[in-house]
Design an enzyme around this catalytic site. Structure first.
Site, PDB file in Angstrom:
ATOM      1  CD  GLU A  91      -4.115  -6.024   2.351  1.00 51.61           C
ATOM      2  OE1 GLU A  91      -4.920  -5.269   2.942  1.00 51.61           O
ATOM      3  OE2 GLU A  91      -2.887  -5.875   2.421  1.00 51.61           O
ATOM      4  CD  GLU A 138      -3.012  -1.108   2.154  1.00 49.40           C
ATOM      5  OE1 GLU A 138      -2.704  -0.745   3.294  1.00 49.40           O
ATOM      6  OE2 GLU A 138      -4.168  -1.424   1.842  1.00 49.40           O
TER       7      GLU A 138
HETATM    8  C1  BGP Z   1      -4.553  -2.800   4.936  1.00 52.91           C
HETATM    9  C2  BGP Z   1      -3.270  -3.517   5.329  1.00 52.91           C
HETATM   10  C3  BGP Z   1      -3.446  -4.819   5.978  1.00 52.91           C
HETATM   11  C4  BGP Z   1      -4.735  -4.986   6.770  1.00 52.91           C
HETATM   12  C5  BGP Z   1      -5.917  -4.249   6.178  1.00 52.91           C
HETATM   13  C6  BGP Z   1      -7.118  -4.205   7.109  1.00 52.91           C
HETATM   14  O1  BGP Z   1      -4.286  -1.449   4.928  1.00 52.91           O
HETATM   15  O2  BGP Z   1      -2.473  -3.745   4.170  1.00 52.91           O
HETATM   16  O3  BGP Z   1      -2.281  -5.012   6.746  1.00 52.91           O
HETATM   17  O4  BGP Z   1      -4.521  -4.703   8.092  1.00 52.91           O
HETATM   18  O5  BGP Z   1      -5.593  -2.941   5.836  1.00 52.91           O
HETATM   19  O6  BGP Z   1      -7.015  -3.065   7.936  1.00 52.91           O
HETATM   20  P1  BGP Z   1      -7.197  -3.210   9.498  1.00 52.91           P
HETATM   21  O7  BGP Z   1      -6.350  -4.366   9.900  1.00 52.91           O
HETATM   22  O8  BGP Z   1      -6.759  -1.922  10.070  1.00 52.91           O
HETATM   23  O9  BGP Z   1      -8.667  -3.491   9.708  1.00 52.91           O
END
Ligand code: BGP
Length: 479
Positions: A378, A175
């Site tokens: 993701e 990201e």
């Molecule tokens: C993205 C990241 C992941 C994951 C996801 C969900 O930004 O790449 O690492 O964490 O977000 O976010 P969160 O875990 O804050 O709910």
């Protein structure tokens, strides 16, 4: 449902959020090991020392470092074709500027990838996923310092050579586009924020902080481009992708000013990095953006040359939600939001909009602009799950994934070259934004709470069995 033969179905995790073992076998602290737990209303603190009176959730993760053999067996039972995971940079170069790599770290991932391949699971590996060695942040100031380009390139070259033949698909920075706002300053660029906590989107960033932020992002774009070129020298078959947080911005109203605001949000959130990594040069409007924001970046001719030669082979991105844009700045919400809530959409328990059609829209936007293969690495639903007699009935997660997979299928029928989907996430792990375990995304439940208590026993959720069918039918059987 028209998923191509060989479509890469799988699941995803991040080392700092799943491994635990934060200081074992030679590993030293990564930046996330200095970040305390938080929640939707309380940001996570960043402490310069590891202090006894705080809890650091990333020290535990879901203990995958210890249970990885069992976990890989479970992923194979679901039928994963690929497993998107990350190598913890601080497990390989504990201080980031070490002369030699940590052999125990290299050995761990060698065992990991070999076992994956024994189960016919092809690793898709992120080189750094929020895990810069703490020393590079503390001693060098993170990627704001051009010396860190060399440390990252050395690290990336080491792991690509070490795992040649085992890993053919790499993602450079997780990201990277978050590095355009204060959240990414620390988690991606390793710049310690004066406020002392992980500040999602600080509208009051000082000019000095903005300049440092965009200099660091430039250095990371250059580092990524250098790595792409080295990858192709090591193994012509190696594929290197960028990894973006896919943001879909819609105008809040039909006012032309809001349409224009949405265009500007898409530009800075998505296209600033994507154009540079896919077209090999900053977008034409970057010069005006820098001028209007008083941003001065030190860019050399050699670096521009690297950018043009180091374009990525494919685009990978995360997709969770969409937001709205408006020219009325007072509407912009603070905190974890990076846009304005869409009044037409339902939200998750953590306030993220649910918008499967937005995924189809974004897939078409990205493919129309770059015509490179796309991979969703993701996508998933963070929710409160309840373990009852060893079962988790997560119909809400199945519904979320089903609707997003349908949107992917429609995009493929639109003509988009979509090569894979790794849901977030394969197994319950620590949330990045809040540090909570209770914000569960996994298809496998882990018996652990927000403070590291529990048996860490694994339980298959209903979504585990549902996803197994989806993969077996190559996306045809979604019921
Ligand atoms: C993205 C990241 C992941 C994951 C996801 C969900 O930004 O790449 O690492 O964490 O977000 O976010 P969160 O875990 O804050 O709910």
């Amino acid at each position: 449902m028209s998923f191509p033969k060989g479509f890469l179905w799988g699941g995803a995790v991040a080392a700092t959020q799943c491994e635990g073992a934060w200081n074992e076998d030679g590993k030293k602290a990564s930046i996330m090991d200095h970040v305390t737990n938080g929640d939707i209303n309380h940001p996570r603190l960043i402490t310069k020392e590891i202090e006894d009176n705080y809890f650091y959730p990333n020290h535990y993760g879901c203990k995958e470092y210890k249970f990885y053999e069992e976990d890989i067996k479970l992923y194979a039972e679901m039928g994963f074709k690929t497993y998107r995971m990350s190598i913890n940079w601080s497990r390989i170069f504990p201080n980031g500027d070490d002369e030699e790599p940590n052999q125990k770290g290299l050995d761990y991932y060698k065992r990991f990838f070999t076992l994956c391949r024994q189960y016919n699971i092809e690793p898709t590996v992120t080189m750094t996923h929020y895990d810069m060695p703490w020393n590079l942040s503390e001693k060098y100031g993170g990627f704001a310092n051009k010396k860190v380009i060399g440390f990252f390139v050395k690290y990336a070259t080491t792991i690509m050579k070490e795992y040649k033949g085992l890993v053919k698909r790499w993602l450079t920075f997780n990201e990277l586009n978050f590095a355009t706002v204060s959240y990414g300053e620390f988690v991606i660029s390793g710049i310690y924020p004066e406020c002392g906590y992980v500040n999602m989107d600080n509208p009051n960033s000082t000019l000095e902080e903005k300049n440092k932020r965009f200099q660091a992002l430039h250095n990371e774009l250059v580092a990524s481009a250098k790595v792409v070129q080295i990858a192709h020298e090591i193994d012509p078959e190696m594929q290197v992708g960028c990894m973006m947080c896919g943001f879909a911005y819609y105008p809040l109203t039909s006012k032309p000013e809001d349409i224009f605001a949405a265009q500007k949000d898409m530009e800075i959130w998505d296209y600033y990095c994507l154009d540079t990594m896919c077209k090999g040069k900053y977008p034409y409007w970057a010069k005006r953006f820098w001028k209007d924001n008083n941003i001065h970046i030190d860019i050399t001719e050699d670096e521009l040359n690297d950018l043009s030669k180091g374009t990525v082979d494919f685009i990978s991105f995360s997709y969770y939600r969409s937001d709205c844009s408006s020219n009325d700045a007072s509407l912009k919400q603070q905190g974890t939001d990076f846009g304005i809530r869409n009044p037409m959409l339902k939200t998750t328990e953590w306030g993220w909009s649910i918008d499967p059609l937005g995924l189809r829209w974004l897939l078409n936007e990205f493919y129309a602009r770059y015509e490179k293969p796309l991979m969703i690495v993701e996508n998933g639903l963070g929710a409160y799950d309840t373990l009852e007699n060893g079962y988790v009935h997560d119909a809400y997660r199945i519904e979320f994934m089903k609707n997003h997979i349908k949107a992917m299928s429609d995009a493929i029928d639109d003509g988009v070259d979509l090569i894979g989907y790794t849901c977030w996430c394969a197994i319950d792990i620590v949330s990045a934004g809040t540090g909570e375990m209770k914000k569960r995304y996994g298809l496998i439940y882990v018996d652990a709470d927000d403070l590291g208590n529990g048996s860490y026993k694994r339980y298959k959720k209903d979504s585990f069995y549902w996803y197994q069918k989806v993969i077996q039918s190559n996306g045809k059987d979604l019921d």
